[in-house]
Design an enzyme around this catalytic site. Structure first.
Site, PDB file in Angstrom:
ATOM      1  N   LYS A 284       0.857  -1.187   0.000  1.00  0.00           N
ATOM      2  CA  LYS A 284       0.000   0.000   0.000  1.00  0.00           C
ATOM      3  C   LYS A 284       0.888   1.230   0.000  1.00  0.00           C
ATOM      4  O   LYS A 284       1.745   1.388   0.865  1.00  0.00           O
ATOM      5  CB  LYS A 284      -0.893  -0.001   1.241  1.00  0.00           C
ATOM      6  CG  LYS A 284      -1.612   1.335   1.508  1.00  0.00           C
ATOM      7  CD  LYS A 284      -2.495   1.283   2.761  1.00  0.00           C
ATOM      8  CE  LYS A 284      -3.069   2.663   3.104  1.00  0.00           C
ATOM      9  NZ  LYS A 284      -3.905   2.648   4.333  1.00  0.00           N
ATOM     10  N   ASP A 289      -2.561  10.308   3.554  1.00  0.00           N
ATOM     11  CA  ASP A 289      -3.935   9.863   3.779  1.00  0.00           C
ATOM     12  C   ASP A 289      -4.685  10.885   4.640  1.00  0.00           C
ATOM     13  O   ASP A 289      -4.588  10.880   5.862  1.00  0.00           O
ATOM     14  CB  ASP A 289      -3.934   8.490   4.464  1.00  0.00           C
ATOM     15  CG  ASP A 289      -5.347   7.960   4.683  1.00  0.00           C
ATOM     16  OD1 ASP A 289      -6.301   8.545   4.121  1.00  0.00           O
ATOM     17  OD2 ASP A 289      -5.491   6.955   5.416  1.00  0.00           O
ATOM     18  N   LYS A 296     -10.136  12.808   8.045  1.00  0.00           N
ATOM     19  CA  LYS A 296      -9.610  12.421   9.358  1.00  0.00           C
ATOM     20  C   LYS A 296      -9.612  13.613  10.291  1.00  0.00           C
ATOM     21  O   LYS A 296      -9.503  14.758   9.843  1.00  0.00           O
ATOM     22  CB  LYS A 296      -8.163  11.932   9.206  1.00  0.00           C
ATOM     23  CG  LYS A 296      -8.031  10.525   8.676  1.00  0.00           C
ATOM     24  CD  LYS A 296      -6.572  10.104   8.663  1.00  0.00           C
ATOM     25  CE  LYS A 296      -6.399   8.701   8.118  1.00  0.00           C
ATOM     26  NZ  LYS A 296      -7.071   7.652   8.905  1.00  0.00           N
ATOM     27  N   ASP A 307       1.844   6.708   5.257  1.00  0.00           N
ATOM     28  CA  ASP A 307       0.875   5.679   4.862  1.00  0.00           C
ATOM     29  C   ASP A 307       1.321   4.907   3.604  1.00  0.00           C
ATOM     30  O   ASP A 307       0.572   4.115   3.052  1.00  0.00           O
ATOM     31  CB  ASP A 307      -0.503   6.329   4.651  1.00  0.00           C
ATOM     32  CG  ASP A 307      -1.659   5.386   4.949  1.00  0.00           C
ATOM     33  OD1 ASP A 307      -1.441   4.398   5.675  1.00  0.00           O
ATOM     34  OD2 ASP A 307      -2.766   5.635   4.460  1.00  0.00           O
ATOM     35  N   ASP A 366     -12.042   6.865   3.867  1.00  0.00           N
ATOM     36  CA  ASP A 366     -10.832   6.684   4.663  1.00  0.00           C
ATOM     37  C   ASP A 366     -10.371   5.220   4.674  1.00  0.00           C
ATOM     38  O   ASP A 366      -9.279   4.914   5.140  1.00  0.00           O
ATOM     39  CB  ASP A 366     -11.070   7.184   6.092  1.00  0.00           C
ATOM     40  CG  ASP A 366      -9.775   7.417   6.849  1.00  0.00           C
ATOM     41  OD1 ASP A 366      -8.705   7.403   6.209  1.00  0.00           O
ATOM     42  OD2 ASP A 366      -9.842   7.622   8.079  1.00  0.00           O
ATOM     43  N   GLU A 368      -9.156   3.478   2.301  1.00  0.00           N
ATOM     44  CA  GLU A 368      -8.668   3.529   0.919  1.00  0.00           C
ATOM     45  C   GLU A 368      -7.620   2.474   0.601  1.00  0.00           C
ATOM     46  O   GLU A 368      -7.446   2.103  -0.557  1.00  0.00           O
ATOM     47  CB  GLU A 368      -8.112   4.933   0.628  1.00  0.00           C
ATOM     48  CG  GLU A 368      -6.680   5.203   1.106  1.00  0.00           C
ATOM     49  CD  GLU A 368      -6.508   5.162   2.617  1.00  0.00           C
ATOM     50  OE1 GLU A 368      -7.512   5.306   3.339  1.00  0.00           O
ATOM     51  OE2 GLU A 368      -5.368   4.973   3.082  1.00  0.00           O
ATOM     52  N   ARG A 370      -7.398  -0.761   1.239  1.00  0.00           N
ATOM     53  CA  ARG A 370      -7.956  -2.015   0.686  1.00  0.00           C
ATOM     54  C   ARG A 370      -8.391  -1.826  -0.762  1.00  0.00           C
ATOM     55  O   ARG A 370      -8.381  -2.770  -1.552  1.00  0.00           O
ATOM     56  CB  ARG A 370      -9.113  -2.487   1.577  1.00  0.00           C
ATOM     57  CG  ARG A 370     -10.220  -1.481   1.736  1.00  0.00           C
ATOM     58  CD  ARG A 370     -11.074  -1.720   2.994  1.00  0.00           C
ATOM     59  NE  ARG A 370     -10.370  -1.330   4.204  1.00  0.00           N
ATOM     60  CZ  ARG A 370     -10.814  -1.537   5.448  1.00  0.00           C
ATOM     61  NH1 ARG A 370     -11.974  -2.130   5.649  1.00  0.00           N
ATOM     62  NH2 ARG A 370     -10.123  -1.141   6.493  1.00  0.00           N
TER      63      ARG A 370
HETATM   64  N1  BES Z   1      -3.991   4.600   7.000  1.00  0.00           N
HETATM   65  C1  BES Z   1      -5.103   4.325   7.832  1.00  0.00           C
HETATM   66  C2  BES Z   1      -4.777   3.342   8.950  1.00  0.00           C
HETATM   67  C3  BES Z   1      -3.816   3.809  10.003  1.00  0.00           C
HETATM   68  C4  BES Z   1      -4.275   4.285  11.199  1.00  0.00           C
HETATM   69  C5  BES Z   1      -2.457   3.679   9.814  1.00  0.00           C
HETATM   70  C6  BES Z   1      -3.385   4.668  12.176  1.00  0.00           C
HETATM   71  C7  BES Z   1      -1.554   4.065  10.796  1.00  0.00           C
HETATM   72  C8  BES Z   1      -2.025   4.554  11.978  1.00  0.00           C
HETATM   73  C9  BES Z   1      -6.230   3.710   6.998  1.00  0.00           C
HETATM   74  O1  BES Z   1      -6.314   4.159   5.697  1.00  0.00           O
HETATM   75  C10 BES Z   1      -7.518   4.075   7.658  1.00  0.00           C
HETATM   76  O2  BES Z   1      -7.830   5.221   7.684  1.00  0.00           O
HETATM   77  N2  BES Z   1      -8.231   3.074   8.169  1.00  0.00           N
HETATM   78  C11 BES Z   1      -9.473   3.272   8.803  1.00  0.00           C
HETATM   79  C12 BES Z   1     -10.435   2.244   8.271  1.00  0.00           C
HETATM   80  C13 BES Z   1     -11.850   2.479   8.704  1.00  0.00           C
HETATM   81  C14 BES Z   1     -12.420   3.685   7.999  1.00  0.00           C
HETATM   82  C15 BES Z   1     -12.647   1.234   8.401  1.00  0.00           C
HETATM   83  C16 BES Z   1      -9.282   3.095  10.302  1.00  0.00           C
HETATM   84  O3  BES Z   1      -8.558   2.186  10.711  1.00  0.00           O
HETATM   85  O4  BES Z   1      -9.842   3.877  11.053  1.00  0.00           O
HETATM   86 ZN    ZN Z   2      -4.535   4.807   4.869  1.00  0.00          ZN
HETATM   87 MN    MN Z   3      -7.436   5.934   5.476  1.00  0.00          MN
END
Ligand code: BES
Ligand code: ZN
Ligand code: MN
Length: 519
Positions: A284, A289, A296, A307, A366, A368, A370
């Site tokens: 990824k 992000d 966010k 990210d 958010d 993204e 996957r």
């Molecule tokens: N890049 C983030 C995940 C992340 C969070 C990485 C904290 C490093 C530290 C990812 O893209 C994300 O935002 N995931 C969301 C998914 C949710 C919307 C289902 C999350 O984990 O909140």
């Molecule tokens: Zn992300």
């Molecule tokens: Mn995200």
């Protein structure tokens, strides 16, 4: 049309501005391997838990007329693993770094940690001689492992510091590792371990660079520069028009809110038999992000510049394996995009048509990672039919909450494979621990209007894996790594300074080594 033209012009200007510079620390460190003849002002030594001095250290103490031994006694230094002591004025030495080596025979991982402890204790302005003879270990060329640990532990990102530290002069310092049989250690370090170090440093540089300088095309330029002149490597950078031809609606969708177009970077290393199926590593690579329209919150958002950690680990690993010249075929795919909110961005509720033909209802923009991975995974399966597919991503906060900074999440469809990964990680010094993936997680992502939806609440890490698993062929050997917790450290570890860890290069490198032995 106007918007499209200005986008093209803008990204062109930014591409021209970006140069991937070699990261100038104030001092450059050169590693040497030497015998037991030590004529240095600054040295580092190791003391076992039982406090008994090895012959090598006893010889050093004799040079100080026994004052080193006295100082250790007065300091009540007991050799606890990783404990550090800095001694000054024991002439003929100006300084002596003492590090505890603990009890029992040292593993590769512990040797690297000891090297890291020395790095963190040492002053980077002068040369240093590390006395590695006499350590309790059965590991061959242990001096090389110590040097690797030192190199990893001494990493610092100084590119944006305008004040030169200390002397102000750029100078080369030497760190020498003294042991018997030092020639073999030098060979192991220079032809193997140091390439892994370079791979880790590249990953750390990419994860630390701000989103302003690292976006999909500039990242691709960084990758090109990294692999410049490396044999048997081919680099392909897929742009928007090719993605459109491949119907990569998910990757295109995630990238469409940014002025920087997405890229799919494919690096192949063909070191093995021509007809041998490759191992595929898919990363990824979200260069920043923001969350997109599902924006966010402010707190900690800056950290989303890293990210792209998965993609960075993929590039670093390919570099190490290719430079070592392993007899293996390896393909790395990096799905690069910037996740931004804008009038052109995808919305929650939108449905994206992936390269596989399957459709995804976007519940949160958010989620993204996957999405970009779904197209990258479809592509690599179709083009390369890999014998092992590993994807690596900072995918979910859920993984970070479950594992903290100590374990990456591993998810597989095969318990034996999960256990292999745990064992390999433990030896490599990057631990993973499994979370489940079962039919309930797949049931949870059923959508009312599309084939699947992109999120479904808890358990977040398994739900994320289910979305990705939807695109992995049945029966394919597959490992999913969620590194959201380990990619960035709030506190230093021996071989990983605070900040971007470059997590995954050591782990994936170890997996590739083991896969070759298994053939
Ligand atoms: N890049 C983030 C995940 C992340 C969070 C990485 C904290 C490093 C530290 C990812 O893209 C994300 O935002 N995931 C969301 C998914 C949710 C919307 C289902 C999350 O984990 O909140
Ligand atoms: Zn992300
Ligand atoms: Mn995200």
């Amino acid at each position: 049309m106007k918007i499209i033209i200005s986008k093209i012009v803008l990204s062109f200007i930014f591409s021209c501005m970006f140069v991937y510079a070699a990261y100038a620390n104030t001092n450059t460190t050169q590693f040497e391997f030497e015998g037991m003849d030590v004529n240095a002002e600054h040295i580092a030594i190791f003391i076992d838990k039982d406090g008994a001095l090895s012959e090598a250290v006893a010889n050093i103490s004799a040079k100080t007329d026994g004052r080193l031994e006295t100082a250790l006694k007065d300091a009540e230094f007991e050799g606890e693993f990783g404990k550090k002591l800095h001694l000054y004025g024991l002439s003929p030495f100006k300084s002596i770094i003492v590090v505890g080596a603990g009890e029992g025979a040292l593993s590769v991982r512990q040797l690297r940690d000891l090297g890291g402890y020395v790095a963190q204790a040492s002053n980077n302005n002068h040369s240093l001689s590390v006395i590695t003879a006499g350590l309790d270990t059965t590991v061959e060329q242990s001096a090389a492992q110590l040097a690797m640990g030192y190199a990893l532990g001494s990493y610092a990102f100084k590119k944006y510091k305008t004040k030169k530290e200390a002397t102000g002069k750029q100078q080369t310092r030497t760190v020498s590792f003294h042991s018997d049989g030092f020639k073999a250690a030098k060979t192991l370090f220079e032809t193997d371990l140091n390439h892994v170090v370079t791979g880790v440093k590249f990953a750390r540089d990419m994860g630390t660079e701000p989103g302003k300088t690292i976006y999909p095309e500039s990242y691709a330029q960084g990758v090109r520069k990294l692999f410049n002149g490396v044999a048997n490597v081919k680099i392909e950078v897929m742009g928007l028009s090719q993605m459109k031809r491949n119907n990569m609606g998910a990757l295109i969708g995630v990238g469409q809110g940014s002025v920087h177009d997405p890229r799919l970077i494919i690096v192949t290393y063909m070191g093995g038999e021509r007809d041998m199926a490759p191992i595929a590593l898919v990363g990824k690579g979200i260069t920043f992000d923001t969350g997109g329209i599902s924006l966010k919150p402010n707190k900690g958002q800056w950290a989303m510049k890293s990210d792209l950690s998965g993609a960075a680990a993929v590039a670093g690993t390919l570099y190490a394996v290719a430079k070592r010249g392993d007899k293996v075929n390896l393909v790395g795919v990096m799905a690069m995009a910037e996740n931004m909110p804008s009038g052109d961005a995808i919305r929650p509720g939108d449905v994206l048509r992936t390269m596989s033909g399957k459709t995804i209802e976007v519940m949160s923009t958010d989620a993204e990672g996957r999405l970009v991975l779904s197209d990258a995974i479809t592509y690599v399966q179709k083009e390369y039919d890999p014998r092992l597919l590993i994807n690596i991503a900072t995918l979910t906060g859920s993984a970070a909450r479950a594992m903290g900074e100590d374990y990456g999440v591993v998810i597989t469809r095969d318990w034996d494979l999960a256990q292999d990964m745990m064992r390999i990680g433990k030896v490599a010094g990057e631990d993973v621990w499994p979370l489940p993936l079962n039919k309930n997680h797949y049931k949870a992502i059923r959508s009312d209007i599309a084939d699947i939806k992109s999120t479904a609440g808890n358990p977040g890490a398994s739900i994320g894996a289910a979305v990705i698993g939807t695109f992995v062929d049945e029966g394919r050997k597959w490992v999913h790594l969620d590194i959201a917790g380990v990619d960035w450290l709030s506190k230093a570890k021996p071989t990983t300074p605070k900040g971007h860890a470059g997590w995954g290069v050591r782990f994936l490198d170890a997996v590739v080594r083991e896969e070759q032995q298994a053939e």
